[in-house]
Write a protein that holds these residues in place. Sequence first.
Motif, PDB file in Angstrom:
ATOM      1  N   SER A  63     102.642  51.047  44.025  1.00 16.21           N
ATOM      2  CA  SER A  63     102.054  50.080  44.972  1.00 16.21           C
ATOM      3  C   SER A  63     100.360  50.367  44.585  1.00 16.21           C
ATOM      4  O   SER A  63      99.956  51.126  44.226  1.00 16.21           O
ATOM      5  N   PHE A  64      99.854  49.140  44.883  1.00 18.29           N
ATOM      6  CA  PHE A  64      98.266  49.075  44.742  1.00 18.29           C
ATOM      7  C   PHE A  64      97.653  49.509  46.143  1.00 18.29           C
ATOM      8  O   PHE A  64      96.627  49.802  46.244  1.00 18.29           O
ATOM      9  N   GLY A  65      98.515  49.698  47.203  1.00 16.95           N
ATOM     10  CA  GLY A  65      98.013  50.268  48.278  1.00 16.95           C
ATOM     11  C   GLY A  65      97.115  49.283  48.898  1.00 16.95           C
ATOM     12  O   GLY A  65      95.993  49.459  49.609  1.00 16.95           O
ATOM     13  N   LEU A  66      97.850  48.095  49.193  1.00 25.59           N
ATOM     14  CA  LEU A  66      96.889  46.688  49.774  1.00 25.59           C
ATOM     15  C   LEU A  66      96.961  47.038  51.172  1.00 25.59           C
ATOM     16  O   LEU A  66      97.980  47.405  51.853  1.00 25.59           O
ATOM     17  N   ALA A  67      95.847  46.623  51.765  1.00 24.61           N
ATOM     18  CA  ALA A  67      95.631  46.681  53.099  1.00 24.61           C
ATOM     19  C   ALA A  67      95.423  45.374  53.457  1.00 24.61           C
ATOM     20  O   ALA A  67      94.301  44.481  53.299  1.00 24.61           O
ATOM     21  N   ILE A  68      96.626  44.629  53.825  1.00 25.68           N
ATOM     22  CA  ILE A  68      96.481  42.993  54.165  1.00 25.68           C
ATOM     23  C   ILE A  68      96.972  43.152  55.905  1.00 25.68           C
ATOM     24  O   ILE A  68      98.060  43.552  56.021  1.00 25.68           O
ATOM     25  N   ARG A  69      96.289  42.278  56.656  1.00 24.74           N
ATOM     26  CA  ARG A  69      96.582  42.229  58.135  1.00 24.74           C
ATOM     27  C   ARG A  69      96.472  40.657  58.168  1.00 24.74           C
ATOM     28  O   ARG A  69      95.777  39.840  57.673  1.00 24.74           O
ATOM     29  N   PRO A  70      97.515  40.264  59.175  1.00 25.65           N
ATOM     30  CA  PRO A  70      97.426  38.892  59.737  1.00 25.65           C
ATOM     31  C   PRO A  70      96.334  38.426  60.256  1.00 25.65           C
ATOM     32  O   PRO A  70      95.384  39.264  60.841  1.00 25.65           O
ATOM     33  N   ASP A  71      95.772  37.464  60.098  1.00 21.59           N
ATOM     34  CA  ASP A  71      94.453  36.685  60.372  1.00 21.59           C
ATOM     35  C   ASP A  71      94.753  35.239  60.773  1.00 21.59           C
ATOM     36  O   ASP A  71      94.944  34.354  59.655  1.00 21.59           O
ATOM     37  N   SER A  72      94.797  34.736  61.990  1.00 20.00           N
ATOM     38  CA  SER A  72      95.068  33.431  62.114  1.00 20.00           C
ATOM     39  C   SER A  72      94.111  32.527  61.672  1.00 20.00           C
ATOM     40  O   SER A  72      94.236  31.222  61.553  1.00 20.00           O
ATOM     41  N   ASN A  73      92.932  33.025  61.317  1.00 23.02           N
ATOM     42  CA  ASN A  73      91.679  32.127  60.975  1.00 23.02           C
ATOM     43  C   ASN A  73      91.718  32.051  59.508  1.00 23.02           C
ATOM     44  O   ASN A  73      91.017  31.419  58.887  1.00 23.02           O
ATOM     45  N   ALA A  74      92.808  32.980  58.564  1.00 24.15           N
ATOM     46  CA  ALA A  74      92.571  32.987  57.168  1.00 24.15           C
ATOM     47  C   ALA A  74      93.287  31.708  56.709  1.00 24.15           C
ATOM     48  O   ALA A  74      94.492  31.158  57.295  1.00 24.15           O
ATOM     49  N   LEU A  75      93.165  31.095  55.325  1.00 23.98           N
ATOM     50  CA  LEU A  75      93.701  30.036  54.761  1.00 23.98           C
ATOM     51  C   LEU A  75      95.403  30.423  54.715  1.00 23.98           C
ATOM     52  O   LEU A  75      96.109  29.392  55.143  1.00 23.98           O
ATOM     53  N   CYS A  76      95.688  31.720  54.331  1.00 23.29           N
ATOM     54  CA  CYS A  76      97.112  31.850  54.144  1.00 23.29           C
ATOM     55  C   CYS A  76      97.683  32.670  55.446  1.00 23.29           C
ATOM     56  O   CYS A  76      98.817  33.386  55.200  1.00 23.29           O
ATOM     57  N   GLY A  77      96.833  32.791  56.465  1.00 25.79           N
ATOM     58  CA  GLY A  77      97.254  33.603  57.603  1.00 25.79           C
ATOM     59  C   GLY A  77      97.087  35.062  57.439  1.00 25.79           C
ATOM     60  O   GLY A  77      97.433  35.775  58.227  1.00 25.79           O
ATOM     61  N   GLN A  78      96.544  35.537  56.211  1.00 27.70           N
ATOM     62  CA  GLN A  78      96.409  37.036  56.002  1.00 27.70           C
ATOM     63  C   GLN A  78      95.041  37.293  55.352  1.00 27.70           C
ATOM     64  O   GLN A  78      94.425  36.328  54.657  1.00 27.70           O
ATOM     65  N   ARG A  79      94.498  38.430  55.626  1.00 27.00           N
ATOM     66  CA  ARG A  79      93.332  38.874  55.078  1.00 27.00           C
ATOM     67  C   ARG A  79      93.290  40.293  54.307  1.00 27.00           C
ATOM     68  O   ARG A  79      93.941  41.110  54.712  1.00 27.00           O
ATOM     69  N   LEU A  80      92.876  40.059  53.244  1.00 22.78           N
ATOM     70  CA  LEU A  80      92.757  41.556  52.612  1.00 22.78           C
ATOM     71  C   LEU A  80      91.657  42.216  53.052  1.00 22.78           C
ATOM     72  O   LEU A  80      90.378  41.885  53.029  1.00 22.78           O
ATOM     73  N   HIS A  81      91.825  43.844  53.376  1.00 25.41           N
ATOM     74  CA  HIS A  81      90.827  44.463  53.877  1.00 25.41           C
ATOM     75  C   HIS A  81      90.662  45.602  52.786  1.00 25.41           C
ATOM     76  O   HIS A  81      89.411  45.918  52.689  1.00 25.41           O
ATOM     77  N   ALA A  82      91.416  45.870  51.829  1.00 24.79           N
ATOM     78  CA  ALA A  82      91.211  46.775  51.003  1.00 24.79           C
ATOM     79  C   ALA A  82      92.342  47.013  49.873  1.00 24.79           C
ATOM     80  O   ALA A  82      93.430  46.671  50.091  1.00 24.79           O
ATOM     81  N   VAL A  83      91.854  47.600  48.934  1.00 30.03           N
ATOM     82  CA  VAL A  83      92.869  48.020  47.618  1.00 30.03           C
ATOM     83  C   VAL A  83      92.662  49.456  47.421  1.00 30.03           C
ATOM     84  O   VAL A  83      91.579  49.839  46.866  1.00 30.03           O
ATOM     85  N   HIS A  84      93.661  50.263  47.687  1.00 30.68           N
ATOM     86  CA  HIS A  84      93.444  51.886  47.716  1.00 30.68           C
ATOM     87  C   HIS A  84      93.826  52.581  46.406  1.00 30.68           C
ATOM     88  O   HIS A  84      93.136  53.483  46.073  1.00 30.68           O
ATOM     89  N   HIS A  85      94.757  52.047  45.538  1.00 33.02           N
ATOM     90  CA  HIS A  85      95.292  52.726  44.616  1.00 33.02           C
ATOM     91  C   HIS A  85      95.407  52.089  43.275  1.00 33.02           C
ATOM     92  O   HIS A  85      95.947  52.755  42.480  1.00 33.02           O
ATOM     93  N   ALA A  86      94.667  51.118  42.905  1.00 32.73           N
ATOM     94  CA  ALA A  86      94.777  50.533  41.635  1.00 32.73           C
ATOM     95  C   ALA A  86      93.373  50.286  41.087  1.00 32.73           C
ATOM     96  O   ALA A  86      92.373  49.957  41.667  1.00 32.73           O
ATOM     97  N   PRO A  87      93.466  50.777  39.681  1.00 30.12           N
ATOM     98  CA  PRO A  87      92.017  50.479  39.177  1.00 30.12           C
ATOM     99  C   PRO A  87      91.829  49.073  38.897  1.00 30.12           C
ATOM    100  O   PRO A  87      92.885  48.124  38.718  1.00 30.12           O
ATOM    101  N   LEU A  88      90.499  48.869  38.809  1.00 30.76           N
ATOM    102  CA  LEU A  88      90.176  47.338  38.722  1.00 30.76           C
ATOM    103  C   LEU A  88      90.789  46.517  37.508  1.00 30.76           C
ATOM    104  O   LEU A  88      91.173  45.563  37.372  1.00 30.76           O
ATOM    105  N   SER A  89      90.679  47.301  36.127  1.00 29.39           N
ATOM    106  CA  SER A  89      91.313  46.702  34.987  1.00 29.39           C
ATOM    107  C   SER A  89      92.764  46.380  35.121  1.00 29.39           C
ATOM    108  O   SER A  89      93.274  45.474  34.662  1.00 29.39           O
ATOM    109  N   LEU A  90      93.575  47.021  35.760  1.00 29.33           N
ATOM    110  CA  LEU A  90      94.983  46.887  36.054  1.00 29.33           C
ATOM    111  C   LEU A  90      95.185  45.488  36.795  1.00 29.33           C
ATOM    112  O   LEU A  90      95.949  44.897  36.670  1.00 29.33           O
TER     113      LEU A  90
END
Length: 132
Positions: A63-90
């Motif tokens: 897993s990339f360890g994505l921190a995605i939370r619901p956000d009713s104001n976001a375009l797709c209804g979700q907001r990304l808060h963090a990526v914990h476990h993946a290198p940028l190049s990957l």
Amino acid sequence: MIPLERLIDALASLLDNGPYRIALSATGEEAFTPRRLLAPDCLLPVLMRMAEETWKTRAGQVSFGLAIRPDSNALCGQRLHAVHHAPLSLIILCTDQTLQKVADAQGTILLDALERHANTLCAVPASQPMPV
């Protein structure tokens, strides 16, 4: 953890300098600037889930360890808060592979095509929700 601004800068460079152009419809109307598309409350959570799924098909249950939370104001209804476990190049490589699958011969990516591919690729929620 990757700073989101660094992630957005790298992906914006991919969109600005690569063959891709994201459009609302086949008439060619562009949705937003690449930086706006890549905002944490716009398409960034979708692209990160798609990139994560692309990687998981090659590496198993990693897993990339994505921190995605619901956000009713976001375009797709979700907001990304963090990526914990993946290198940028990957992340960039997996995002590029994802965009290649959706782009037409001219490099245009229609939002409808991106949504269809996302629904096919990511039928389940984020694999490893992480606390922010």
